[in-house]
Enzyme design. Sequence first.
Site, PDB file in Angstrom:
ATOM      1  N   GLN A   1       0.795  -1.224   0.000  1.00 47.05           N
ATOM      2  CA  GLN A   1       0.000   0.000   0.000  1.00 47.05           C
ATOM      3  C   GLN A   1       0.832   1.281   0.000  1.00 47.05           C
ATOM      4  O   GLN A   1       0.323   2.326  -0.379  1.00 47.05           O
ATOM      5  CB  GLN A   1      -0.950  -0.009   1.203  1.00 47.05           C
ATOM      6  CG  GLN A   1      -2.007  -1.086   1.077  1.00 47.05           C
ATOM      7  CD  GLN A   1      -2.872  -1.204   2.313  1.00 47.05           C
ATOM      8  OE1 GLN A   1      -2.540  -1.931   3.236  1.00 47.05           O
ATOM      9  NE2 GLN A   1      -3.974  -0.477   2.354  1.00 47.05           N
TER      10      GLN A   1
ATOM     11  N   ARG B   1       4.364   0.069  12.499  1.00 47.77           N
ATOM     12  CA  ARG B   1       4.074  -1.289  12.050  1.00 47.77           C
ATOM     13  C   ARG B   1       4.091  -1.282  10.535  1.00 47.77           C
ATOM     14  O   ARG B   1       3.265  -0.614   9.912  1.00 47.77           O
ATOM     15  CB  ARG B   1       2.667  -1.672  12.548  1.00 47.77           C
ATOM     16  CG  ARG B   1       2.330  -3.136  12.466  1.00 47.77           C
ATOM     17  CD  ARG B   1       0.823  -3.362  12.369  1.00 47.77           C
ATOM     18  NE  ARG B   1       0.536  -3.909  11.063  1.00 47.77           N
ATOM     19  CZ  ARG B   1      -0.686  -4.181  10.602  1.00 47.77           C
ATOM     20  NH1 ARG B   1      -1.751  -3.932  11.336  1.00 47.77           N
ATOM     21  NH2 ARG B   1      -0.832  -4.677   9.406  1.00 47.77           N
TER      22      ARG B   1
ATOM     23  N   ASN C   1      -7.106  -6.107  14.741  1.00 46.87           N
ATOM     24  CA  ASN C   1      -7.429  -4.970  13.875  1.00 46.87           C
ATOM     25  C   ASN C   1      -8.929  -4.726  13.967  1.00 46.87           C
ATOM     26  O   ASN C   1      -9.717  -5.620  13.652  1.00 46.87           O
ATOM     27  CB  ASN C   1      -7.055  -5.268  12.420  1.00 46.87           C
ATOM     28  CG  ASN C   1      -5.557  -5.489  12.236  1.00 46.87           C
ATOM     29  OD1 ASN C   1      -4.757  -5.217  13.139  1.00 46.87           O
ATOM     30  ND2 ASN C   1      -5.173  -5.958  11.070  1.00 46.87           N
TER      31      ASN C   1
ATOM     32  N   TRP D   1      -4.457   3.119  11.976  1.00 42.68           N
ATOM     33  CA  TRP D   1      -4.391   2.946  10.530  1.00 42.68           C
ATOM     34  C   TRP D   1      -4.909   4.240   9.937  1.00 42.68           C
ATOM     35  O   TRP D   1      -6.077   4.542  10.104  1.00 42.68           O
ATOM     36  CB  TRP D   1      -5.229   1.766  10.049  1.00 42.68           C
ATOM     37  CG  TRP D   1      -5.046   1.582   8.586  1.00 42.68           C
ATOM     38  CD1 TRP D   1      -5.718   2.219   7.577  1.00 42.68           C
ATOM     39  CD2 TRP D   1      -4.067   0.742   7.952  1.00 42.68           C
ATOM     40  NE1 TRP D   1      -5.219   1.825   6.360  1.00 42.68           N
ATOM     41  CE2 TRP D   1      -4.219   0.920   6.560  1.00 42.68           C
ATOM     42  CE3 TRP D   1      -3.085  -0.137   8.426  1.00 42.68           C
ATOM     43  CZ2 TRP D   1      -3.410   0.245   5.641  1.00 42.68           C
ATOM     44  CZ3 TRP D   1      -2.305  -0.796   7.506  1.00 42.68           C
ATOM     45  CH2 TRP D   1      -2.471  -0.609   6.130  1.00 42.68           C
TER      46      TRP D   1
ATOM     47  N   GLU E   1      -4.627  -2.257  14.178  1.00 42.01           N
ATOM     48  CA  GLU E   1      -5.202  -1.261  13.259  1.00 42.01           C
ATOM     49  C   GLU E   1      -6.471  -0.713  13.877  1.00 42.01           C
ATOM     50  O   GLU E   1      -7.224  -1.449  14.509  1.00 42.01           O
ATOM     51  CB  GLU E   1      -5.579  -1.873  11.896  1.00 42.01           C
ATOM     52  CG  GLU E   1      -4.419  -2.342  11.079  1.00 42.01           C
ATOM     53  CD  GLU E   1      -4.834  -2.935   9.719  1.00 42.01           C
ATOM     54  OE1 GLU E   1      -5.975  -2.707   9.276  1.00 42.01           O
ATOM     55  OE2 GLU E   1      -3.998  -3.629   9.124  1.00 42.01           O
TER      56      GLU E   1
ATOM     57  N   HIS F   1       1.304  -9.414   4.316  1.00 46.11           N
ATOM     58  CA  HIS F   1       0.102  -8.575   4.309  1.00 46.11           C
ATOM     59  C   HIS F   1      -0.504  -8.627   2.895  1.00 46.11           C
ATOM     60  O   HIS F   1      -0.300  -7.721   2.096  1.00 46.11           O
ATOM     61  CB  HIS F   1       0.460  -7.143   4.721  1.00 46.11           C
ATOM     62  CG  HIS F   1      -0.719  -6.286   5.078  1.00 46.11           C
ATOM     63  ND1 HIS F   1      -0.820  -5.611   6.273  1.00 46.11           N
ATOM     64  CD2 HIS F   1      -1.848  -5.988   4.394  1.00 46.11           C
ATOM     65  CE1 HIS F   1      -1.968  -4.928   6.305  1.00 46.11           C
ATOM     66  NE2 HIS F   1      -2.604  -5.139   5.168  1.00 46.11           N
TER      67      HIS F   1
ATOM     68  N   GLU G   1      -5.690   1.840  -1.097  1.00 47.10           N
ATOM     69  CA  GLU G   1      -6.626   1.070  -0.254  1.00 47.10           C
ATOM     70  C   GLU G   1      -7.247  -0.101  -1.011  1.00 47.10           C
ATOM     71  O   GLU G   1      -8.477  -0.238  -1.099  1.00 47.10           O
ATOM     72  CB  GLU G   1      -7.704   1.992   0.326  1.00 47.10           C
ATOM     73  CG  GLU G   1      -7.268   2.709   1.608  1.00 47.10           C
ATOM     74  CD  GLU G   1      -6.891   1.764   2.761  1.00 47.10           C
ATOM     75  OE1 GLU G   1      -7.427   0.649   2.816  1.00 47.10           O
ATOM     76  OE2 GLU G   1      -6.050   2.157   3.579  1.00 47.10           O
ATOM     77  N   TRP G   2      -6.425  -0.968  -1.572  1.00 46.45           N
ATOM     78  CA  TRP G   2      -6.888  -2.212  -2.196  1.00 46.45           C
ATOM     79  C   TRP G   2      -8.010  -1.940  -3.200  1.00 46.45           C
ATOM     80  O   TRP G   2      -7.824  -1.135  -4.099  1.00 46.45           O
ATOM     81  CB  TRP G   2      -7.303  -3.235  -1.108  1.00 46.45           C
ATOM     82  CG  TRP G   2      -6.226  -3.417  -0.073  1.00 46.45           C
ATOM     83  CD1 TRP G   2      -6.237  -2.975   1.215  1.00 46.45           C
ATOM     84  CD2 TRP G   2      -4.932  -4.038  -0.251  1.00 46.45           C
ATOM     85  NE1 TRP G   2      -5.058  -3.310   1.853  1.00 46.45           N
ATOM     86  CE2 TRP G   2      -4.245  -3.961   0.980  1.00 46.45           C
ATOM     87  CE3 TRP G   2      -4.280  -4.676  -1.319  1.00 46.45           C
ATOM     88  CZ2 TRP G   2      -2.966  -4.472   1.157  1.00 46.45           C
ATOM     89  CZ3 TRP G   2      -3.008  -5.187  -1.130  1.00 46.45           C
ATOM     90  CH2 TRP G   2      -2.370  -5.092   0.102  1.00 46.45           C
TER      91      TRP G   2
ATOM     92  N   TYR H   1     -12.222  -1.856  13.414  1.00 49.55           N
ATOM     93  CA  TYR H   1     -12.711  -0.585  12.892  1.00 49.55           C
ATOM     94  C   TYR H   1     -14.152  -0.288  13.266  1.00 49.55           C
ATOM     95  O   TYR H   1     -14.518   0.854  13.483  1.00 49.55           O
ATOM     96  CB  TYR H   1     -12.625  -0.581  11.357  1.00 49.55           C
ATOM     97  CG  TYR H   1     -11.222  -0.569  10.818  1.00 49.55           C
ATOM     98  CD1 TYR H   1     -10.596   0.629  10.497  1.00 49.55           C
ATOM     99  CD2 TYR H   1     -10.512  -1.748  10.639  1.00 49.55           C
ATOM    100  CE1 TYR H   1      -9.304   0.654  10.000  1.00 49.55           C
ATOM    101  CE2 TYR H   1      -9.215  -1.729  10.149  1.00 49.55           C
ATOM    102  CZ  TYR H   1      -8.622  -0.534   9.838  1.00 49.55           C
ATOM    103  OH  TYR H   1      -7.338  -0.511   9.361  1.00 49.55           O
TER     104      TYR H   1
ATOM    105  N   ASN I   1      -0.984 -10.939   8.484  1.00 52.31           N
ATOM    106  CA  ASN I   1      -2.025  -9.959   8.748  1.00 52.31           C
ATOM    107  C   ASN I   1      -3.364 -10.454   8.212  1.00 52.31           C
ATOM    108  O   ASN I   1      -3.481 -10.751   7.027  1.00 52.31           O
ATOM    109  CB  ASN I   1      -1.679  -8.634   8.069  1.00 52.31           C
ATOM    110  CG  ASN I   1      -2.759  -7.586   8.275  1.00 52.31           C
ATOM    111  OD1 ASN I   1      -2.925  -7.055   9.372  1.00 52.31           O
ATOM    112  ND2 ASN I   1      -3.522  -7.311   7.235  1.00 52.31           N
ATOM    113  N   GLU I   2      -4.358 -10.530   9.073  1.00 53.54           N
ATOM    114  CA  GLU I   2      -5.738 -10.816   8.683  1.00 53.54           C
ATOM    115  C   GLU I   2      -5.887 -12.042   7.775  1.00 53.54           C
ATOM    116  O   GLU I   2      -6.361 -11.934   6.643  1.00 53.54           O
ATOM    117  CB  GLU I   2      -6.370  -9.572   8.039  1.00 53.54           C
ATOM    118  CG  GLU I   2      -6.402  -8.389   8.978  1.00 53.54           C
ATOM    119  CD  GLU I   2      -7.067  -7.144   8.394  1.00 53.54           C
ATOM    120  OE1 GLU I   2      -7.411  -7.154   7.200  1.00 53.54           O
ATOM    121  OE2 GLU I   2      -7.255  -6.177   9.142  1.00 53.54           O
TER     122      GLU I   2
ATOM    123  N   PHE J   1      -7.323   6.979   4.632  1.00 55.78           N
ATOM    124  CA  PHE J   1      -7.297   6.692   6.072  1.00 55.78           C
ATOM    125  C   PHE J   1      -6.163   7.431   6.788  1.00 55.78           C
ATOM    126  O   PHE J   1      -5.946   7.214   7.967  1.00 55.78           O
ATOM    127  CB  PHE J   1      -7.112   5.188   6.296  1.00 55.78           C
ATOM    128  CG  PHE J   1      -8.379   4.375   6.217  1.00 55.78           C
ATOM    129  CD1 PHE J   1      -9.116   4.123   7.365  1.00 55.78           C
ATOM    130  CD2 PHE J   1      -8.833   3.874   5.011  1.00 55.78           C
ATOM    131  CE1 PHE J   1     -10.280   3.371   7.309  1.00 55.78           C
ATOM    132  CE2 PHE J   1      -9.994   3.117   4.942  1.00 55.78           C
ATOM    133  CZ  PHE J   1     -10.721   2.863   6.096  1.00 55.78           C
TER     134      PHE J   1
END
Length: 494
Positions: free
Chosen positions: A47, A104, A331, A449, A402, A148, A456-457, A333, A193-194, A465
Amino acid sequence: MEPHPHAAARALVFLSLALLAHGKPGDLNRDSFPKGFVFGTASSAYQVEGNALKYGRGPCIWDTFLKFPGATPDNATANVTVDEYHRYMDDVDNMVRVGFDAYRFSISWSRIFPSGIGRINKDGVDYYHRLINYMLANKITPYVVLYHYDLPEVLNNQYNGWLSPRVVSDFGNFADFCFKTYGDRVKNWFTINEPRMMASHGYGDGFFAPGRCTGCRFGGNSATEPYITGHHLLLSHAAAVKIYRDKYQAAQKGKIGILLDFVWYEPYNYTIEDEYAAHRAREFTLGWFLHPITYGHYPETMQKIVGDRLPSFSPEQTALVQGSADYIGINHYTSYYVKHYVNLTHMSYANDWQAKISYDRNGVLIGKQAFSNWLYVVPWGFYKAVMHVKDKFRNPVIVIGENGIDQAGNDTLPHALYDHFRIDYFDQYLHELKRAIDDGARVVGYFAWSLLDNFEWRMGFTSKFGLVYVDRKTFTRYPKDSTRWFRKMIKNEE
Ligand SMILES: *[C@@H]1O[C@H](CO)[C@@H](O)[C@H](O)[C@H]1NC(C)=O
Ligand SMILES: *[C@@H]1O[C@H](CO)[C@@H](O)[C@H](O)[C@H]1NC(C)=O
Ligand SMILES: *[C@@H]1O[C@H](CO)[C@@H](O)[C@H](O)[C@H]1NC(C)=O
Ligand SMILES: *[C@@H]1O[C@H](CO)[C@@H](O)[C@H](O)[C@H]1NC(C)=O
Ligand SMILES: *[C@@H]1O[C@H](CO)[C@@H](O)[C@H](O)[C@H]1NC(C)=O
């Protein structure tokens, strides 16, 4: 009638005493958190680095995925993004100005091993040396993520990447190289990650690279592949942890864990049916990974519903997976309501939840919507999420990996810098985090984050963000008002 002046004065005194007693938004500072608590920001290699096809980096699955028009609303790629590869000093300098303790970031596997295994790309290896050394020279502690979302494309072509058990030893080999090369200076590691997002969006609905699902153009099977890839993600994580513990941890004295995404799921109605639906939603997301890491097997509710589509652990694998984290990264949100709902049209990971999420209850949104339509401001959900991890998973050490909120990508200067909605978000969420810590959650760090507006993907550059705005033409960084809020909070000064 005018209020009596003394009554007004008394009311004011009373009000300020009440605020002192109960705290108010805006009064957080470093001392509100335990001694040694770490504040930082988070990012990922793909990213922010840019230079996706330069300096010897091999392609990853996202480079391929993004070649299909419409993959992002603005047809964006990460070829350049915010060029942290060249501008990491600016970024670290900004962290220092705010007063952050840590950063991070993730290491791009295909920048180190362009083909996933074998030949090493020295330029890539040196980039992370420069970044880590500059951070340490400026007292910014590295928290390094090994994976990631960015699987080397070659491994996807060779054996379908995470779908094959062959990925476990290749990931272990990459992890080993990173511990050996950077572990003298890096003391905080995360493996993956995730994994839930990789497994469910990469192989369940095709929303993320490699874009597989039942009926997707790249092929796939939404009923089986998410569970197979989830299994290999867990085994790869555990393999890397074993390598770290066997070969490096005693000498390097670092810690290692995993990062898990966790939305808080609140029952729509407080009925048995919806309570179970919310329970299933938590088990199919957080529990999928944290249950094996804590208890050595998948959650019972998943075993029951998914049956033999869910792989199982051999006794040796259980021994590897159980206890394979010194801390758990969470993470978080947002939060959603959940209703009981059985969808029998297709067998898939998503339908296995037997639940349907809702952003509102009786037409009232669960919280104010951010720019993204999946993100609602629900501070109390953060408290519940952290307490759930504490209560259901043996009170692990937690790092918030995050947390943040976005604004529109076309928000321009100077307006984009006036991010008071972001200050409100951080202020409320950090109050709830403090409440969870005061109630016994062992949270040792918090990463916002993100430092920068970045790629952002699937949103491309249409969602921002960052605490720092980036001019997309000059790459100049402009700190937003939220950096001043963090500075005041962390440094206890204006
Ligand atoms: C993205 O690319 C497709 C195909 O080239 C094109 O039709 C579409 O207009 C582009 N979208 C934007 C926002 O540029
Ligand atoms: C990004 O790189 C890819 C190569 O993978 C190339 O096909 C594409 O044209 C590049 N896009 C831009 C905007 O430079
Ligand atoms: C759940 O809530 C909805 C909306 O308020 C209501 O229509 C429905 O009857 C409720 N269901 C139960 C079982 O309470
Ligand atoms: C039921 O599942 C199918 C296939 O996954 C999906 O397309 C559809 O939207 C689902 N229906 C509802 C109402 O969620
Ligand atoms: C900004 O982008 C959003 C969607 O991302 C769009 O709805 C809006 O019209 C855009 N505003 C401007 C001024 O271009």
